[in-house]
Motif scaffolding. Structure first.
Motif, PDB file in Angstrom:
ATOM      1  N   SER B  32       0.831  -1.200   0.000  1.00 27.93           N
ATOM      2  CA  SER B  32       0.000   0.000   0.000  1.00 27.93           C
ATOM      3  C   SER B  32       0.867   1.253   0.000  1.00 27.93           C
ATOM      4  O   SER B  32       2.047   1.204   0.369  1.00 27.93           O
ATOM      5  N   VAL B  34       0.703   5.543   0.996  1.00 28.41           N
ATOM      6  CA  VAL B  34      -0.049   6.587   1.683  1.00 28.41           C
ATOM      7  C   VAL B  34       0.519   7.949   1.310  1.00 28.41           C
ATOM      8  O   VAL B  34       1.734   8.143   1.328  1.00 28.41           O
ATOM      9  N   VAL B  43      -4.968   6.706   1.089  1.00 29.23           N
ATOM     10  CA  VAL B  43      -4.352   5.388   1.081  1.00 29.23           C
ATOM     11  C   VAL B  43      -4.775   4.644  -0.175  1.00 29.23           C
ATOM     12  O   VAL B  43      -5.959   4.659  -0.545  1.00 29.23           O
ATOM     13  N   THR B  93      -2.495  -1.912   9.251  1.00 24.53           N
ATOM     14  CA  THR B  93      -2.475  -1.703   7.803  1.00 24.53           C
ATOM     15  C   THR B  93      -3.222  -2.787   7.022  1.00 24.53           C
ATOM     16  O   THR B  93      -3.429  -2.636   5.827  1.00 24.53           O
ATOM     17  N   TRP B  96      -6.713  -1.018   7.659  1.00 25.52           N
ATOM     18  CA  TRP B  96      -6.676   0.445   7.740  1.00 25.52           C
ATOM     19  C   TRP B  96      -7.688   0.958   8.751  1.00 25.52           C
ATOM     20  O   TRP B  96      -8.408   1.911   8.528  1.00 25.52           O
TER      21      TRP B  96
END
Lengths: 235, 435
Positions: B32, B34, B43, B93, B96
């Protein structure tokens, strides 16, 4: 007549100075950048300072320590420009009138709360003095106190194991504060009563300093905290 | 008249809502990405190929002012964000979801997660570093563990072995502190100070040899140098001055009085690839560190379009990709917002291709076009706020100027002339009351 001792009334300065403001005087980048050789006569080749009087004021303690430890280099640190100038002139005057003496003391103008690690290597100092520091009564100004749990980290860093930190004040509240900071710091341990009574330096803390004499004149009380740098208790 | 001038410039400095640079952070395995701009956390889940909205099921407050610091944990399971709204949010994560919201007394300038993911540390604007344990109950409060004396902490990193915490500040200092086993009791033992920068220190990055036997520290700062340190002893091993490399750039216009500072650094763990962002430089500088010879050398500049001055970098060693972002919050005009009043950012990626699989140091770098970006349009839409960010040149020029000004105001020491100091003394408030 440069040899004459300076007179305080020509060096009038404020009683306080803000330790938080950005410094506009030169600051050494690192300890090896400090030109200590220019502070002491050539007989001290590659001088290594062992004692630091933080906030030395008018230099009473420096002058009293000098004959007591003739082979030890001692530095005073003072934030107020004019006061530093006075101490400088006082030392020059003393050296001129007493040849061969007072060669082991000197003074720098600096903010010790910000720049202690810029002046001294790790474990360099064997004594540090904090005599009659600014009390900063208001709670919002407590962070301006020269003894605090976080600043003690830096003092512990420049002190060798077994080195002694001397603090004294005539303000009870500040005395309690300094004592509790040192007591709660894992790298310091109180020096025993026996050691304190035989330490020749302890008497000077009050008798040699201008502030101490003032307190004695007025019959005031003083509050001392004397601690030793000890190894980390972790592990 | 002179007094009026001074008052004016002072009130301009007093503006606290400084522009905050956009930040980027990438998951260690690139699952991911951010981007933080203003109070927004954008995100994008690359593995699931979808935009994600971070949620707080615990009902904690969302960020309400500029986010100043973001960090993934080294295992990638946690993410922390913090900033001017004085809250630190810690996220899981995988979902989230926010697992903890911590209150700070002051604005936060740096945040980091310990190597074992047990602790989150953050630095406030008075230079005090606080710690929160993630082991215990939800209500544990942050406790102070160390302090830089009233100096802004610009960067805070844990050493790869987790034994030390490095903090860099505006007073030219880098402090290496032993990170104790019981960190909640404070971190009082200073291992070393790394002193040598002749201006503020802005960024830190640890590098270490493959067997982790020898770790070194890289730092960049306002003196436009990257320095290499033996952080155990605090000794300066190498200084890489970049004034020439930055000065020779044709594309960049150096304005007068423009402070050239290294603003961001990231390095592959073996140090073979170092990327830095430089104030007012439209692109990224690539350096390389030789851990055995203990040297840092300039490799090359990767220039980007004229208005693109990255505000934050993130390197994913395993994927050989460098993510960069540009943008700012709190702009006075609405320069950097489109019609929906959304803050614009621009994301650019440099991909590194090994020329020779055996030689980890020789790489070709390629700046990816928007069409080549992993995650494609969906990612750009989520992270940038729009697709045609490249077209908003004027907006980004304004952002670059705002970020530059705020950096100047925060980092550069105020130097007053003798006359001005005298004038300030004469105008002291306590004196005014008396007269």
């Amino acid at each position: 007549m440069s040899a004459r001792l300076p007179r305080k009334r020509f060096y009038r300065a404020r009683a306080h100075s803000n330790p938080l403001s950005d410094s506009h005087f030169p600051v050494p980048i690192c300890p090896s950048d400090v030109d200590f050789a220019s502070h002491y006569p050539p007989q001290f080749s590659a001088p290594v300072v062992r004692f630091a009087d933080v906030g030395c004021g008018f230099g009473g303690l420096l002058v009293a320590l000098s004959p007591l430890f003739p082979d030890t280099l001692i530095i005073g640190m003072e934030l107020r420009d004019k006061v530093t100038e006075y101490v400088k002139d006082r030392i020059h005057g003393l050296r001129a009138t007493n040849p061969g003496h007072y060669t082991n003391i000197s003074v720098v103008r600096t903010n010790s709360m910000k720049y202690i690690p810029n002046y001294f290597h790790k474990a360099q100092l064997s004594k540090m003095f904090f005599l009659f520091p600014d009390p900063h009564f208001k709670e919002k100004n407590h962070r301006r106190r020269v003894i605090s749990l976080h600043l003690l980290d830096e003092y512990a860093y420049v002190m060798q194991l077994g080195a002694i930190i001397y603090t004294v004040t005539d303000v009870e509240e500040l005395g309690d504060w300094m004592k509790s900071c040192l007591e709660n710091h894992p790298l310091f341990e109180a020096v025993g009563e026996d050691d304190i009574s035989t330490d020749p330096v302890v008497k000077l803390l009050i008798s040699a300093t201008e502030e101490g004499q003032k307190v004695a004149r007025n019959g005031g009380q003083t509050f001392m905290a004397i601690y030793r740098r000890v190894p980390s208790k972790e592990d | 008249m002179e007094e009026g001038l001074i008052e004016e410039s002072e009130s301009a400095n007093a503006c606290t809502d400084e522009a905050a640079p956009a930040l980027i952070a990438v998951h260690p395995t690139e699952s991911s990405v951010v981007v933080a701009v203003g109070s927004e956390l954008r995100v994008f889940d690359l593995r699931g190929d979808s935009a994600v909205s971070p949620l707080d099921d615990l009902g904690g407050p969302h960020h309400s002012a500029s986010i100043r610091a973001v960090s993934f944990s080294s295992d990638g399971e946690l993410f922390a964000s913090a900033g001017d709204d004085k809250i630190i949010k810690i996220w899981k994560t995988d979902s989230w979801n926010c697992i903890r919201t911590v209150q700070s007394e002051k604005k936060v300038s740096a945040v980091s997660i310990s190597q074992d993911s047990q602790y989150v540390t953050f630095a406030d604007k008075f230079g005090v570093v606080w710690i929160v344990s993630l082991k215990e109950d939800r209500d544990t409060k942050a406790v102070p563990i160390l302090g830089h004396y009233c100096s802004i902490i610009t960067s805070m990193k844990f050493s790869p072995d987790g034994k030390f915490i490095a903090t860099a500040d505006r007073d030219y200092k880098i402090r290496i502190t032993v990170f104790p086993r019981n960190a909640l009791k404070g971190a009082h033992e200073i291992q070393s100070f790394c002193l040598g920068h002749t201006d503020f220190v802005s960024c830190l990055a640890f590098v270490c040899s493959q067997d982790q036997s020898k770790g070194l520290l890289l730092s960049g700062g306002g003196d436009l140098t990257v320095r290499l340190w033996d952080y155990i002893s605090g000794s300066l091993l190498f200084t890489c001055a970049l004034a020439d490399e930055a000065g020779n750039l044709e594309a960049s216009e150096i304005e007068e009085n423009d402070k050239r500072a290294v603003t961001n650094i990231c390095a592959s763990s073996d140090g073979s690839l170092i990327a830095i962002a430089v104030q007012s430089f439209n692109g990224v500088m690539l350096l390389s560190c030789d851990l055995l010879a203990k040297t840092v050398s300039f490799v090359k500049n990767v220039s980007m379009e004229k208005s693109y001055i990255p505000t934050s970098l993130a390197l994913v060693s395993s994927k050989e990709r460098l993510w960069t972002v540009m943008g700012a919050s709190n702009l006075t005009s609405s320069d950097l917002t489109n019609n929906n009043q959304q803050l614009l950012t621009r994301v650019r990626i440099i991909s590194f291709l090994r020329k020779d699989p055996l030689d980890s140091c020789s790489r070709d770098s390629a700046l990816l076009e928007d069409s080549e970006v992993p995650g494609g349009e969906k990612l750009l839409m989520q992270l940038q706020g729009c697709l045609d960010a490249a077209a908003q040149e004027a907006a980004f020029a304004a952002a670059a100027a705002a970020v530059r000004t705020s950096l100047q105001n925060m980092m550069i020491k105020k130097q007053y002339s003798v006359e001005r100091r005298e004038l300030r003394k004469r105008n002291r408030n306590d004196k005014k009351i008396k007269s």
